[in-house]
Design an enzyme around this catalytic site. Structure first.
Site, mmCIF file in Angstrom:
data_model
loop_
_atom_site.group_PDB
_atom_site.id
_atom_site.type_symbol
_atom_site.label_atom_id
_atom_site.label_comp_id
_atom_site.label_asym_id
_atom_site.label_seq_id
_atom_site.Cartn_x
_atom_site.Cartn_y
_atom_site.Cartn_z
ATOM 1 N N ASP A 19 0.864 -1.165 0.000
ATOM 2 C CA ASP A 19 0.000 0.000 0.000
ATOM 3 C C ASP A 19 0.911 1.229 0.000
ATOM 4 O OD1 ASP A 19 -2.359 1.616 0.408
ATOM 5 O OD2 ASP A 19 -1.766 1.759 2.513
ATOM 6 N N ASP A 21 -0.145 5.216 0.945
ATOM 7 C CA ASP A 21 -0.396 6.158 2.044
ATOM 8 C C ASP A 21 -0.549 5.418 3.369
ATOM 9 O OD1 ASP A 21 -1.217 8.965 0.597
ATOM 10 O OD2 ASP A 21 -1.870 7.248 -0.583
ATOM 11 N N ASP A 179 -1.740 -0.578 5.950
ATOM 12 C CA ASP A 179 -2.079 -0.035 7.263
ATOM 13 C C ASP A 179 -3.562 -0.097 7.577
ATOM 14 O OD1 ASP A 179 -2.643 2.048 5.308
ATOM 15 O OD2 ASP A 179 -2.867 3.421 7.017
#
Length: 232
Positions: A19, A21, A179
């Site tokens: 991922d 961001d 995240d």
């Protein structure tokens, strides 16, 4: 600290899908500034940075919609989205930086193994690739796909399956690192393993949908993958 819910067989791993961001980069402040510029333009109150950060992960349209309070007027949402994207394109690198330990970890993976790495983010592909290029992430990645690269976004597994096919990799040979719950669910839907990072924007969502393994720093990925310790 590494927390394991399901063992990942390190010797089988051929592909790491990152991922962006909240995982590779901390873009929270630039995203918040762009959202608040949009809110000011449309005469709304600004939002705290951490609130904007909690809205990140499901793509720019949902980020804008949530920031506006989920209005019914679709034309209004689209106009606000266009303002946000234009502002963000111009200001996306003012405060954004690569998380500590990430560059060293990427270099160690590249130099110590034959694993390939790619980015799969729900962020639009234009700013995603521009940020990766500007911050030096691009050379480590065999591919970078964004939220508008395919008809669907994470947690739909389509993007992950495209990356698996491109790398001639089976799902049980790949790990999704992120995240938020969207990354874990993408891995689950594609049959891949998942690693969650606790330092990102949405650690609370990883309690709802726990990853196979949780790490607190990028360096811990090297230990997990049996690639040695922290680089000097």
């Amino acid at each position: 600290m590494i927390q394991t819910n399901r063992e990942i067989p390190a010797e089988r791993v051929k592909l790491l899908i990152w991922d962006l961001d909240g995982t590779l980069i901390d873009s929270e402040l630039d995203l918040a500034h762009a959202i608040n510029a949009m809110l000011r333009h449309f005469n709304h109150d600004e939002l705290p940075v951490e609130v904007v950060g909690s809205y990140v992960g499901d793509g720019a349209p949902m980020l804008v919609r949530r920031s506006l309070g989920d209005p019914d007027d679709e034309a209004y949402v689209q106009e606000a989205l266009e303002f946000f994207l234009q502002y963000y394109r111009e200001h996306k690198l003012e405060h954004t930086y690569v998380y500590p330990g990430v560059m060293e970890t990427l270099e160690a993976v590249r130099s110590r193994s034959a694993m390939k790495m790619a980015v799969l983010t729900n962020k639009p592909i234009g700013p995603s690739r521009a940020i990766c290029e500007a911050l030096g992430l691009t050379p480590y990645m065999s591919q970078i796909y964004g939220g508008n690269s395919f008809p669907t976004k994470k947690p739909d597994p389509h993007g992950a399956r495209v990356l698996l096919a491109e790398h001639e990799c089976n799902p049980h040979e790949a790990v999704m690192i992120g995240d938020s719950q969207y990354d874990v669910l993408t891995a689950n839907h594609a049959g891949m393993f998942s690693v969650g990072v606790s330092y990102g924007f949405s650690p609370e969502s990883l309690q709802i949908h726990p990853p196979d393994v949780m790490i607190d720093t990028a360096y811990e990925l090297l230990e997990l993958l049996e690639l040695g310790g922290m680089p000097d």
